[in-house]
Design an enzyme around this catalytic site. Structure first.
Site, PDB file in Angstrom:
ATOM      1  N   GLU A  26       0.850  -1.185   0.000  1.00 28.80           N
ATOM      2  CA  GLU A  26       0.000   0.000   0.000  1.00 28.80           C
ATOM      3  C   GLU A  26       0.888   1.239   0.000  1.00 28.80           C
ATOM      4  O   GLU A  26       2.010   1.210   0.528  1.00 28.80           O
ATOM      5  CB  GLU A  26      -0.887  -0.026   1.262  1.00 28.80           C
ATOM      6  N   GLU A 172     -12.562  -1.902   2.215  1.00 28.79           N
ATOM      7  CA  GLU A 172     -13.199  -1.732   3.533  1.00 28.79           C
ATOM      8  C   GLU A 172     -14.249  -0.630   3.535  1.00 28.79           C
ATOM      9  O   GLU A 172     -14.217   0.273   4.382  1.00 28.79           O
ATOM     10  CB  GLU A 172     -12.119  -1.453   4.605  1.00 28.79           C
ATOM     11  N   GLU A 291      -6.556  -9.285   3.382  1.00 29.68           N
ATOM     12  CA  GLU A 291      -5.704  -8.689   4.426  1.00 29.68           C
ATOM     13  C   GLU A 291      -5.735  -9.613   5.636  1.00 29.68           C
ATOM     14  O   GLU A 291      -6.813  -9.844   6.201  1.00 29.68           O
ATOM     15  CB  GLU A 291      -6.185  -7.298   4.835  1.00 29.68           C
ATOM     16  N   GLN A 348       1.278  -6.593   5.465  1.00 33.85           N
ATOM     17  CA  GLN A 348       1.631  -6.297   4.102  1.00 33.85           C
ATOM     18  C   GLN A 348       2.984  -6.938   3.812  1.00 33.85           C
ATOM     19  O   GLN A 348       3.337  -7.882   4.499  1.00 33.85           O
ATOM     20  CB  GLN A 348       1.622  -4.789   3.902  1.00 33.85           C
TER      21      GLN A 348
HETATM   22  O1  AHR Z   1      -3.171  -2.953   6.079  1.00 35.77           O
HETATM   23  C1  AHR Z   1      -3.350  -1.777   6.797  1.00 35.77           C
HETATM   24  C2  AHR Z   1      -4.772  -1.241   6.700  1.00 35.77           C
HETATM   25  O2  AHR Z   1      -5.623  -2.107   7.372  1.00 35.77           O
HETATM   26  C3  AHR Z   1      -5.365  -1.131   5.325  1.00 35.77           C
HETATM   27  O3  AHR Z   1      -5.045   0.063   4.689  1.00 35.77           O
HETATM   28  C4  AHR Z   1      -6.820  -1.194   5.594  1.00 35.77           C
HETATM   29  O4  AHR Z   1      -7.529  -1.753   4.510  1.00 35.77           O
HETATM   30  C5  AHR Z   1      -6.943  -2.000   6.860  1.00 35.77           C
HETATM   31  O5  AHR Z   1      -7.749  -1.393   7.783  1.00 35.77           O
END
Ligand code: AHR
Length: 498
Positions: A26, A172, A291, A348
């Site tokens: 991200e 989300e 995620e 991530q």
């Molecule tokens: O991965 C970190 C954050 O966690 C992401 O940006 C979001 O989608 C989630 O709340």
């Protein structure tokens, strides 16, 4: 303590979709800038990408990387990130309160993904933007030529279309923190209309609708049912997100949290099938767990950061050994549901709640969670088997009947290999595992990899990089269709047979 496992070649859950070992980059913190991209670093390539990071990502064998967000995508103008770099605007980035320089955008990321042998799981902005920006982005990325947006891509130096196959319809959207947060009705409508036009531009793409941002959301379940009511015929997947933490320092309870992930997956699959039944549809919706990870170590530091910096350290959890154990349990849980979970992204990949960390101008190193993720990704390809497992159980604060043994097996017919993944959740005692591998009579143990540590809080840091690392001195052995292994107390094990 003793546990038993019967593994049979014919008891197959599913062929594993390799995208289950996906990850996520991200525009957040130092994931892109100082993470994958650091022009001026001694190991940067001609495009500014760090080659040491590329090598580590390749070690993980990551088949798919979600991009560019996350919360970031809900305020992102994708047009800011293409074309000559000197013309790209600096923007206030509202999701994470930073300055986004747009030095890296869609085309550069596509180049990076090729360098690490990954596909891109592209996300469109359904927060501040809508169906117009979404269809234009698909046209820019995937249409060969002869239209405004595809010709613009060619003008930007990318003659061949990127052909991104998997696309997320926002991120989300159920969360009040999201830029452009929506009700399930509002999101269901826009996701349906975006899906239609995106597929009219490129009918070969696959789409992921946003599910709940966690099982704990008040709107969970109703959200999924409503969103799927609107989008069922136009999408292939619905997303799940979950992060776990151990703030109250209850390790036995913490490592049982994969049972919550298991229940989450079962519930979402049931909701998909409820909508299927309601619509008398023949189509099955699959799950994209796009995620998942441990995330809590950095919460306090992040709440004190000043806004509007460029690439500040954010979400830089330094992972412990016990985090790696839970990550191992979560990977096993995903494999157990590989008939329904076709995509999953560890969130991530670099610096931000990540298996890989970098120092500005310095080295790159592996966090504790790197190891179970790498082992599963490298050795967990093929068919997920459905072993019959019996294990002693324990109760913890939030869970009853937690098996000490969390395990599964993967059969790679092409390579003629069988791999057993096994976690011993017992903090104090080893566990004797007896496996009946019946129709794998000729197979012998070629390696028993173990990740163990006397200190559940042991961490790898920039200064001490090898505190937690696997060895291959596990004692698994046997013959004639039987394998016996002693799984050390509180350990992650990979037993490889061929
Ligand atoms: O991965 C970190 C954050 O966690 C992401 O940006 C979001 O989608 C989630 O709340």
């Amino acid at each position: 303590k003793q546990a038993k496992m019967i593994v049979d070649k014919d008891f197959i859950i599913s062929n594993i979709d390799n995208r289950i070992y996906g990850s996520f980059i991200e525009h957040l913190g130092r994931a892109v800038y100082e993470g994958i991209y650091e022009p001026g670093h001694p190991l940067a390539d001609e495009q500014g990408f760090r080659q040491d990071v590329i090598e580590l990502v390749k070690e993980l064998n990551v088949p798919l990387v979600r991009y560019p967000g996350g919360n970031f995508v809900s305020g992102y103008n994708w047009e800011d990130g293409v074309g000559p770099k000197e013309d790209r605007p600096r923007r206030l980035e509202l999701a994470w309160k930073t300055i986004e320089t747009n030095e890296v955008g869609t085309n550069e990321f596509a180049d990076w993904a090729k360098k690490v042998n990954s596909e891109v799981n592209m996300a469109v902005n359904l927060g501040t933007r809508g169906i117009d920006a979404a269809r234009n982005l698909v046209e820019y990325c995937n249409h060969p030529s002869g239209s405004y947006w595809s010709d613009l891509r060619i003008k930007h130096g990318y003659k061949e279309p990127h052909k991104f196959k998997t696309w997320c319809l926002g991120n989300e959207m159920d969360g009040p923190w999201q830029i452009g947060h929506k009700t399930a009705e509002e999101y269901g409508r826009i996701a349906c209309e975006a899906a239609k036009v995106m597929k009219w531009v490129d009918p070969t793409i696959e789409l992921v609708a946003c599910g709940s941002s966690s099982r704990a959301m008040k709107t969970f379940a109703d959200w999924e049912a409503t969103v799927l009511d609107h989008t069922y015929d136009h999408v292939e997947y619905i997303s799940l997100h979950t992060y776990y933490g151990n703030r109250d320092n209850d390790t036995a309870n913490f490592v049982a949290r994969s049972l919550d992930m298991d229940a989450f997956i079962r519930s979402v699959a049931a909701i998909c099938d409820y909508v299927k039944a309601k619509k008398r549809s023949k189509k099955t919706i699959h799950l994209s767990f796009d995620e998942w990870n441990v995330w809590y170590h950095s919460h306090d530091a992040d709440s004190q950061r000043d806004p509007w910096q460029i690439a500040p350290p954010q979400l830089e959890d330094v992972y412990t050994f016990e985090d790696a154990i839970l990550v191992g349990c979560m990977l096993i849980t995903l494999l157990k549901h590989s008939d329904r979970v076709k995509i999953a992204c560890m969130a991530q990949l670099v610096n931000v709640i990540a298996p890989i960390m970098t120092e500005k101008g310095g080295g790159a190193w592996k966090q504790t969670i790197f190891y179970p993720y790498m082992h599963a990704s490298v050795y967990g390809r093929g068919a997920a088997l459905n072993p019959i497992v019996s294990s002693p159980l324990y109760d913890s604060k939030d869970f009853t009947d937690v098996p000490y043994l969390e395990s599964t097996a993967v059969y790679n017919e092409e390579k003629d290999e069988l791999t057993i993944f096994a976690v011993n959740r017992d903090l104090h005692e080893s566990l004797l595992l007896e496996c009946d591998i019946r129709n794998f009579q000729e197979y012998r143990v070629i390696e028993h990899i173990v990740l163990e540590n006397d200190d559940a809080k042991a961490r790898n840091t920039a200064a001490a990089r090898g505190q937690v690392q696997p060895h291959n001195r596990g004692d698994a052995g046997g013959k004639d269709g039987f394998v016996v292994a002693s799984l050390p107390k509180f350990s992650w094990n990979v037993i490889r047979l061929a």
